[in-house]
Design an enzyme around this catalytic site. Structure first.
Site, PDB file in Angstrom:
ATOM      1  N   ASP A 102      -7.441  -2.173  -1.513  1.00 34.65           N
ATOM      2  CA  ASP A 102      -8.316  -3.194  -0.936  1.00 34.65           C
ATOM      3  C   ASP A 102      -9.737  -2.858  -1.366  1.00 34.65           C
ATOM      4  O   ASP A 102     -10.227  -1.763  -1.082  1.00 34.65           O
ATOM      5  CB  ASP A 102      -8.227  -3.192   0.593  1.00 34.65           C
ATOM      6  N   HIS A 137       0.837  -1.208   0.000  1.00 38.42           N
ATOM      7  CA  HIS A 137       0.000   0.000   0.000  1.00 38.42           C
ATOM      8  C   HIS A 137       0.871   1.256   0.000  1.00 38.42           C
ATOM      9  O   HIS A 137       0.455   2.298  -0.475  1.00 38.42           O
ATOM     10  CB  HIS A 137      -0.937   0.000   1.207  1.00 38.42           C
ATOM     11  N   HIS A 191      -7.319  -7.821  -1.899  1.00 40.58           N
ATOM     12  CA  HIS A 191      -6.152  -6.959  -2.157  1.00 40.58           C
ATOM     13  C   HIS A 191      -5.716  -7.070  -3.617  1.00 40.58           C
ATOM     14  O   HIS A 191      -5.267  -8.124  -4.059  1.00 40.58           O
ATOM     15  CB  HIS A 191      -5.020  -7.365  -1.207  1.00 40.58           C
ATOM     16  N   GLU A 201      -5.653 -12.966   0.883  1.00 38.73           N
ATOM     17  CA  GLU A 201      -6.458 -11.732   0.954  1.00 38.73           C
ATOM     18  C   GLU A 201      -7.271 -11.585  -0.332  1.00 38.73           C
ATOM     19  O   GLU A 201      -6.787 -11.031  -1.312  1.00 38.73           O
ATOM     20  CB  GLU A 201      -5.546 -10.503   1.137  1.00 38.73           C
TER      21      GLU A 201
HETATM   22 ZN   LIG Z   1      -4.308  -4.590   1.130  1.00 31.57          ZN
END
Ligand SMILES: [Zn+2]
Length: 275
Positions: A195, A188, A246, A243
């Site tokens: 996200d 990030h 993401h 994730e």
């Molecule tokens: Zn993320």
């Protein structure tokens, strides 16, 4: 007295007539104005459409010319151009921290969310298209983060692990890092990651993968240059848990290739280096 009444009556009639005529003229003038505005709008629309068509044609010609020039370049120069794009493949993970003082050029995706200016507009386009075609309600919940943002997220996670899992501090530091990257090791901070979750189920856990937003994004994100960065079962390679929310920008060419091969960014970069 009678004559007087008659005069009054005539005066009232004349006044009424004048009002009616006045309103009629006003009405006709308004109609004329609307008609004129309508004609002006038609001209504007037709001029805009012509301009858009001209722009499209010029753009197509420009792209075709650029592709021709590319193809005529010697192989070595083509490789150099290819390498320019490789910067988009920069790996940031627990073993490869962000370069010192890395400061991407940022642009707004939506609201307060910022991303690298090379992908901010694409991310927003992807979210809008997902909203239109997936049947889900995509929502960005994190994009570019500063070092301080990441530090705060990590510290909060350490505290939560200690409180909720009764883990000692030293252990909490390690456990927290599996879910929230250590400051300096989060994608990030590159400005290339976002996200995206479904508003219907706004929780960051594995169930997110069943949401219409994620089903659509996992199939279509490469068209916009994004990859699902931490697929299921790859945490040993990526250093981060699964994730399904993401997404990382790498550019369309690489995104399509990585997704088609079903590998992680780490594996893809290693493969490219070994070529
Ligand atoms: Zn993320």
């Amino acid at each position: 007295m009678k004559a007087f009444r008659k005069e009054v009556l005539v005066a009232v009639l004349i006044l009424a007539l004048a009002i009616v005529c006045g309103s009629g003229i006003q009405f006709l003038l308004t109609l004329q104005e609307i008609h004129r505005a309508d004609q002006a709008a038609d001209v504007l629309i037709s001029e805009t459409l012509t301009a858009v068509a001209d722009y499209g044609n010029a753009e197509r010609e420009r792209c075709a010319a650029a592709a021709e020039r590319m193809a005529s370049l010697p192989q070595v120069k083509q490789q150099r151009l290819d390498d320019l794009h490789l910067e988009l493949l920069m790996i940031v993970n627990p073993w490869s921290p962000l370069p010192e003082g890395y400061a991407p050029e940022l642009a707004t995706v939506v609201g307060d969310y910022l991303m690298d200016s090379r992908c901010a507009a694409l991310a927003w386009q992807m979210i809008q298209d997902c909203s239109a075609y997936s049947g889900g309600l995509p929502m960005i919940c994190s994009a570019y983060r500063t070092q301080e943002d990441q530090q705060m997220l990590y510290d909060n996670k350490v505290i939560r692990v200690m409180l909720e899992e009764y883990a000692p501090y030293e252990e909490a530091l390690v456990r927290a890092a599996a879910e929230v990257a250590l400051p300096g090791t989060s994608e990030h901070q590159l400005g290339l990651a976002a996200d995206i979750i479904d508003e219907i189920y706004p929780y960051l856990n594995n169930f997110q993968e069943t949401m219409p937003t994620q089903i659509w994004l996992s199939e279509h994100s490469p068209e916009y240059g994004f990859i699902l960065r931490y697929p299921n079962g790859t945490s040993e390679i990526t250093g981060i848990i699964y994730e399904p929310w993401h997404y990382r920008y790498v550019g369309e060419k690489f995104a399509r290739e990585i997704t088609a091969r079903g590998i992680t960014l780490e594996e893809y970069v290693a493969w490219r280096r070994g070529r």
